[in-house]
Design an enzyme around this catalytic site. Structure first.
Site, mmCIF file in Angstrom:
data_model
loop_
_atom_site.group_PDB
_atom_site.id
_atom_site.type_symbol
_atom_site.label_atom_id
_atom_site.label_comp_id
_atom_site.label_asym_id
_atom_site.label_seq_id
_atom_site.Cartn_x
_atom_site.Cartn_y
_atom_site.Cartn_z
ATOM 1 N N LYS A 18 13.153 7.136 -18.053
ATOM 2 C CA LYS A 18 14.279 7.282 -18.866
ATOM 3 C C LYS A 18 14.128 5.676 -19.805
ATOM 4 O O LYS A 18 14.815 5.221 -20.296
ATOM 5 C CB LYS A 18 15.619 6.859 -18.312
ATOM 6 C CG LYS A 18 15.954 8.203 -17.335
ATOM 7 C CD LYS A 18 16.651 8.938 -18.492
ATOM 8 C CE LYS A 18 17.093 10.316 -17.565
ATOM 9 N NZ LYS A 18 16.235 11.272 -17.357
ATOM 10 N N THR A 64 3.510 2.611 -15.893
ATOM 11 C CA THR A 64 4.088 3.590 -14.731
ATOM 12 C C THR A 64 2.943 4.111 -14.266
ATOM 13 O O THR A 64 1.759 4.078 -14.427
ATOM 14 C CB THR A 64 5.344 4.295 -15.009
ATOM 15 O OG1 THR A 64 5.977 4.604 -13.890
ATOM 16 C CG2 THR A 64 5.005 5.588 -16.057
ATOM 17 N N LYS A 68 -0.810 1.347 -12.776
ATOM 18 C CA LYS A 68 -0.545 -0.210 -12.614
ATOM 19 C C LYS A 68 -1.425 -1.072 -12.290
ATOM 20 O O LYS A 68 -1.482 -2.216 -12.711
ATOM 21 C CB LYS A 68 0.779 -0.185 -11.698
ATOM 22 C CG LYS A 68 1.776 0.343 -12.121
ATOM 23 C CD LYS A 68 3.143 0.204 -11.355
ATOM 24 C CE LYS A 68 4.395 0.666 -12.088
ATOM 25 N NZ LYS A 68 5.672 0.391 -11.454
ATOM 26 N N LYS A 158 -5.826 1.419 2.701
ATOM 27 C CA LYS A 158 -5.271 0.556 1.841
ATOM 28 C C LYS A 158 -4.022 -0.192 1.893
ATOM 29 O O LYS A 158 -4.112 -1.324 1.282
ATOM 30 C CB LYS A 158 -4.787 1.759 0.753
ATOM 31 C CG LYS A 158 -5.435 2.189 -0.388
ATOM 32 C CD LYS A 158 -5.058 3.460 -1.113
ATOM 33 C CE LYS A 158 -3.979 3.090 -2.072
ATOM 34 N NZ LYS A 158 -3.626 4.444 -2.748
#
Ligand code: ATR
Length: 282
Positions: A18, A64, A68, A158
């Site tokens: 959006k 996004t 990133k 991670k």
């Protein structure tokens, strides 16, 4: 000065974004002319896409998932907050250079503390996921002095890497923070209760998927927050509510607030976010 400011949001998947509507709303507040595109870009095509965009007079890009972390490699200058996060959600051209910054943490804290009135100080927080989205928000959370922070990830290594990375950058002892990293296994998650549970995994982008955490983690939870936003409650939000969370929120407010901060970086203008926040679901 009639030329439109060229902006974009990139990632994959990108269809649901959006960001174009949000930035158009901001631009309208100042009668600024923008052209905001939405492009599906993967790590393989990122370098070429960015090179073409800036060659073509592009000004700013929202980054996004899953770009990133990778996008940091293409900036000439990296802000302190992006360096701390080892991730960025915004890239922009200024003075013949490409800058990377991270406004996600700013956006999340603004939404939690100002919009939702949830103070982080002395709270026990669980973050699910350890990818770029988690990296983007954790330094800002630590800065607010919670008493405990756990990072749980499907791939345990991670989560541990993320924790070690931050321990090398922030003086956590001085903060008296109990900071742990582990996997999604019951014994790690159920060792505590949590005031705030944040879903930073990409599971909510996959229709119908659950993260698969033990449901009892939500008993005693004051707020379950999904960084993802959607018209309907995400599965994470539904499961949290069904299992004891007092309140749930999707990431709409964070998206609007990080967008406002990105817009400021691109234009030096500070937009009013209140109208857009009213559209938030829940
Ligand atoms: P982002 O930039 O949104 O963080 P990412 O770096 O690809 O995207 O990270 C995605 C996160 O969602 C990771 O923590 C990932 O877990 P792994 O590190 O084990 O891959 C998590 N994730 C994705 N799908 C998941 C699933 N089905 N169940 C649990 N975690 C999942």
């Amino acid at each position: 000065m009639d030329k439109k400011l060229k902006l974009a949001v990139i990632g994959s998947p990108i269809r649901h974004s959006k960001s174009p509507e949000i930035h158009q709303n901001f631009a309208n507040q100042f009668d600024a002319k923008i052209e905001f595109t939405k492009d599906r870009v993967t790590p393989d095509t990122l370098e070429t896409w960015l090179a073409d965009f800036f060659k073509d007079d592009g000004k700013g890009v929202s980054i996004t998932l899953p770009l990133k972390e990778a996008a940091l490699n293409y900036a000439d200058e990296i802000s302190d907050r992006a360096r701390l996060a080892s991730a960025c959600n915004v890239i922009y051209a200024k003075d013949e250079k490409v800058f990377a910054d991270c406004t996600d943490g700013f956006g999340l804290i603004k939404d939690l503390e100002e919009n939702l009135k949830f103070t982080l100080k002395d709270k026990k927080i669980l973050i699910l996921g350890a990818g770029g989205a988690a990296r983007g928000i954790i330094p800002s959370i630590i800065e607010k002095n919670p008493s405990q922070l756990k990072i749980a990830n499907r791939t345990k290594s991670k989560a541990i890497l993320l924790k070690e990375d931050l321990e090398g950058k922030v003086d956590l002892k001085e903060k008296h923070l109990i900071f742990e990293a582990g996997d999604l296994a019951d014994d790690f998650l159920l060792a505590n209760s949590y005031d705030l549970v944040i879903n930073s995994t990409s599971v909510s982008t996959l229709a119908g998927e659950s993260i698969g955490v033990p449901k009892t983690i939500f008993s005693g939870t004051k707020l379950a927050y999904d960084l993802f936003y959607s018209a309907e409650k995400t599965i994470f939000m539904q499961e949290a509510l069904e299992n004891g969370a007092k309140k749930v929120s999707d990431g709409w407010g964070m998206l609007v607030e990080q967008g406002a901060e990105s817009f400021r970086l691109w234009t030096n203008l500070i937009p009013d976010t209140s109208r857009l926040l009213e559209k938030s679901i829940d």
